[in-house]
Design a protein around this motif. Structure first.
Motif, short mmCIF file in Angstrom:
data_model
loop_
_atom_site.label_atom_id
_atom_site.label_comp_id
_atom_site.label_asym_id
_atom_site.label_seq_id
_atom_site.Cartn_x
_atom_site.Cartn_y
_atom_site.Cartn_z
N MET A 154 0.83 -1.21 0.00
CA MET A 154 0.00 0.00 0.00
C MET A 154 0.86 1.26 0.00
SD MET A 154 -2.54 1.27 3.05
CE MET A 154 -3.28 -0.35 3.21
N LYS A 155 1.97 1.21 0.79
CA LYS A 155 2.84 2.38 0.93
C LYS A 155 3.93 2.44 -0.14
CE LYS A 155 1.77 2.49 5.82
NZ LYS A 155 2.24 2.41 7.23
N ARG A 156 3.86 1.52 -1.10
CA ARG A 156 4.74 1.52 -2.27
C ARG A 156 6.23 1.45 -1.89
NH1 ARG A 156 1.91 3.24 -7.06
NH2 ARG A 156 3.96 3.66 -7.99
N ALA A 157 6.56 0.56 -0.96
CA ALA A 157 7.98 0.33 -0.64
C ALA A 157 8.73 -0.04 -1.91
CB ALA A 157 8.11 -0.77 0.40
N ALA A 158 9.92 0.50 -2.08
CA ALA A 158 10.70 0.26 -3.30
C ALA A 158 11.17 -1.19 -3.40
CB ALA A 158 11.89 1.21 -3.34
N VAL A 159 11.45 -1.80 -2.24
CA VAL A 159 11.94 -3.17 -2.17
C VAL A 159 11.24 -3.84 -0.98
CG1 VAL A 159 14.01 -4.63 -2.18
CG2 VAL A 159 14.21 -2.23 -2.89
N LEU A 160 10.91 -5.12 -1.12
CA LEU A 160 10.24 -5.84 -0.04
C LEU A 160 10.40 -7.35 -0.26
CD1 LEU A 160 7.39 -6.97 -1.53
CD2 LEU A 160 6.79 -4.57 -1.29
N PRO A 161 10.15 -8.22 0.72
CA PRO A 161 9.81 -7.94 2.12
C PRO A 161 10.93 -8.32 3.09
CG PRO A 161 8.97 -10.09 1.54
CD PRO A 161 9.78 -9.61 0.36
N HIS A 162 12.12 -8.67 2.60
CA HIS A 162 13.25 -9.15 3.42
C HIS A 162 12.97 -10.56 3.94
CE1 HIS A 162 16.03 -9.52 6.86
NE2 HIS A 162 16.82 -8.75 6.15
N ALA A 163 12.02 -10.72 4.86
CA ALA A 163 11.47 -12.04 5.22
C ALA A 163 12.54 -13.08 5.54
CB ALA A 163 10.59 -12.55 4.09
N SER A 164 13.18 -12.94 6.68
CA SER A 164 14.32 -13.77 7.04
C SER A 164 14.03 -15.27 7.02
CB SER A 164 14.80 -13.40 8.45
OG SER A 164 15.11 -12.03 8.52
N PHE A 165 14.94 -16.03 6.40
CA PHE A 165 14.95 -17.49 6.45
C PHE A 165 16.26 -17.90 7.10
CE2 PHE A 165 11.91 -16.60 3.17
CZ PHE A 165 11.01 -17.66 3.18
N THR A 166 16.22 -18.28 8.38
CA THR A 166 17.47 -18.54 9.12
C THR A 166 17.83 -20.01 9.23
OG1 THR A 166 16.23 -18.45 11.19
CG2 THR A 166 17.29 -16.41 10.46
N LEU A 167 16.90 -20.91 8.91
CA LEU A 167 17.16 -22.34 8.98
C LEU A 167 16.82 -23.01 7.66
CD1 LEU A 167 15.62 -23.18 12.48
CD2 LEU A 167 18.05 -23.07 11.91
N ALA A 168 17.65 -23.98 7.26
CA ALA A 168 17.41 -24.68 5.99
C ALA A 168 16.03 -25.33 5.96
CB ALA A 168 18.50 -25.72 5.75
N LYS A 169 15.57 -25.83 7.11
CA LYS A 169 14.26 -26.49 7.14
C LYS A 169 13.12 -25.52 6.82
CE LYS A 169 13.38 -26.03 12.12
NZ LYS A 169 13.14 -26.74 13.39
N ASP A 170 13.37 -24.21 7.02
CA ASP A 170 12.36 -23.21 6.69
C ASP A 170 12.09 -23.14 5.19
OD1 ASP A 170 12.26 -22.51 9.38
OD2 ASP A 170 13.63 -20.82 9.14
N LEU A 171 13.06 -23.59 4.39
CA LEU A 171 12.94 -23.52 2.93
C LEU A 171 12.11 -24.66 2.36
CD1 LEU A 171 16.68 -22.76 2.01
CD2 LEU A 171 14.90 -21.13 2.66
N GLY A 172 11.91 -25.72 3.14
CA GLY A 172 11.33 -26.96 2.62
C GLY A 172 12.45 -27.92 2.25
N ARG A 173 12.13 -29.21 2.17
CA ARG A 173 13.17 -30.23 1.94
C ARG A 173 13.92 -29.99 0.63
NH1 ARG A 173 11.28 -36.27 3.02
NH2 ARG A 173 13.52 -36.51 2.59
N GLU A 174 13.23 -29.49 -0.38
CA GLU A 174 13.87 -29.22 -1.67
C GLU A 174 13.72 -27.74 -2.05
OE1 GLU A 174 12.18 -31.95 -4.44
OE2 GLU A 174 13.22 -33.69 -3.57
N GLY A 175 13.49 -26.90 -1.04
CA GLY A 175 13.33 -25.47 -1.30
C GLY A 175 11.95 -25.08 -1.78
N GLU A 176 10.99 -25.98 -1.68
CA GLU A 176 9.66 -25.71 -2.23
C GLU A 176 8.90 -24.63 -1.45
OE1 GLU A 176 9.16 -28.98 0.82
OE2 GLU A 176 10.58 -28.54 -0.80
N VAL A 177 9.17 -24.50 -0.15
CA VAL A 177 8.49 -23.48 0.65
C VAL A 177 8.94 -22.09 0.20
CG1 VAL A 177 8.17 -22.53 2.97
CG2 VAL A 177 8.15 -25.02 2.61
N LEU A 178 10.23 -21.91 0.05
CA LEU A 178 10.76 -20.63 -0.41
C LEU A 178 10.25 -20.31 -1.82
CD1 LEU A 178 12.62 -18.17 -0.08
CD2 LEU A 178 14.51 -19.60 -0.92
#
Length: 414
Positions: free
Chosen positions: A186-210
């Motif tokens: 809504m506020k037209r941020a130039a870049v977004l969202p950063h969205a930290s992924f700090t653990l490999a398991k957060d990505l999914g077994r083959e990166g499918e979540v990311l």
């Protein structure tokens, strides 16, 4: 104008410190907390409240200039200074730094900043957090004494040009907060969202979540964003793709190509896909990965963060052309004079840069970053403090708008 007195006050930062070694070793989540023993020196808990020191310079006319000493979330990692603990540094500030500051003329910022940034006590330089806050205060003192903004001080002393418009901002959002994402769209941020992924398991077994996450960000921008809104999508991975793919850079590159396609029609920026064991290894890995992406025709941009901590590091990554952008993580560089030099060096040598920092800062240090940004012109800033996004966007945007208005008024009446 001289400094008449100095006050040091310990306080809270805008976020927290986290022991990334313990996180990656499998610490058990318990809400915001993580259960287990810290593995990085200085931590008493794996996640603990961030702390700062305010530096208050009382000038001869009674006016006050402020700077704040802060460190990054993952202190003690990848070549950084140890966790910043104010009580360990207040004695040095009182016994060594106070006498150096008291009576000092603040007419020139750069010389004072460079001197305190080089200061040593018992053969060691001051902690980066101290140098960061002290030089902020010195910039503000020069600006207050001269009745001008910090950006004007920097532009004059470094021979740079003030930007005519606010610098774009990377809105740093919590990964799971869909409402927050909507607000920064809504506020037209130039870049977004950063969205930290700090653990490999957060990505999914083959990166499918990311992969799905990148696609979902793209879809949401198209669903609710204005037709002419074309932000870049930025994801900070904290080395997790390296954890997932190991030494298979070919496979990692293939994955990033697909990730870039999922983010289309928006450009994708990936920060720290890999964290190596040394700066030299990090540069070599980024060079290889960048070459692999280009050979595949991918426009995915690589951002260096870990192992790119100092002005010297920034120059090394830039000269090696190891990435597309460096994050100039302001607290890690110590004196803000180094952040200024880093942006100007990147621009002079064709390297993109984010004048960044950390959620673990304060409103004061964020405003100083906005002043530096206007005077040096990085590609974008990082929203800070905290990861609320709204607050960081407000603080940085309004500081830049006020500064441009005041500088414009002075130019019109000169």
């Amino acid at each position: 104008m001289k400094i008449a007195d100095v006050v040091f006050v310990a306080g809270l930062s805008g976020y927290f410190n986290k022991d990334l070694q313990a996180v990656k070793a499998g610490a058990k989540p318990n809400g915001t907390f993580l259960e287990g023993k810290p593995l990085t020196s200085g931590y008493t808990q794996i996640v603990q409240a961030g702390a700062i020191i305010s530096v208050l310079l009382v000038l001869e006319d009674g006016s006050v200039a402020v700077g704040e000493c802060a460190d990054v979330i993952f202190s003690g990692l990848a070549g950084r200074d140890p966790l910043f603990i104010p009580r360990e540094h207040l004695p040095t500030l009182e016994s060594v730094v106070r006498p150096w500051l008291t009576g000092r003329d603040v007419g020139r910022f750069r010389a004072n900043a460079e001197e305190v940034d080089r200061m040593e006590v018992a053969g060691k330089r001051l902690h980066t957090a101290l140098r960061y806050g002290l030089t902020q205060a010195l910039l503000n003192a020069t600006a207050v004494a001269g009745r001008e903004t910090g950006a004007e001080v920097i532009a004059r002393e470094y021979g740079s040009q003030l930007q005519r418009q606010p610098v774009g901002i990377l809105a740093s959002c919590h990964r799971g907060d869909a409402l927050q994402l909507d607000r920064v769209i809504m506020k037209r941020a130039a870049v977004l969202p950063h969205a930290s992924f700090t653990l490999a398991k957060d990505l999914g077994r083959e990166g499918e979540v990311l992969m799905e996450y990148a696609g979902a960000i793209s879809r949401r921008i198209r669903e609710v964003g204005a037709p002419d809104y074309k932000p870049r999508i930025h994801l900070d991975l904290y080395g997790t793709l390296g954890d997932l793919f190991g030494d298979d850079l070919e496979g990692l590159a293939d994955y990033l190509v697909r990730l870039g396609e999922a983010a289309q029609p928006f450009d994708l920026l990936i920060e720290s896909p890999v964290i190596a064991r040394s700066r030299a290894e990090q540069i070599e890995t980024f060079q290889r990965l960048k070459d692999l992406l280009r050979s595949r025709g991918s426009r995915v941009g690589l951002i260096a963060d870990e192992w790119c901590n100092t002005l010297e590091d920034t120059r090394a990554f830039t000269q090696a052309k190891a990435c597309d952008f460096v994050q100039i993580k302001t607290p890690d560089l110590g004196g803000i004079n180094n952040s200024i030099d880093a942006v100007l060096f990147c621009k002079a040598n064709g390297m993109g840069c984010c004048l960044g920092g950390t959620a673990n800062e304060t409103d004061i240090s964020a405003r100083v970053t906005a002043q530096i940004g206007l005077a040096t012109g990085p590609d974008f800033l990082l929203s800070k403090p905290g990861i609320g996004a709204d607050e960081g966007l407000m603080i940085l945007t309004n500081e830049m708008l006020r500064t441009l208005a005041l500088a414009g008024r002075r130019a019109a009446t000169a």
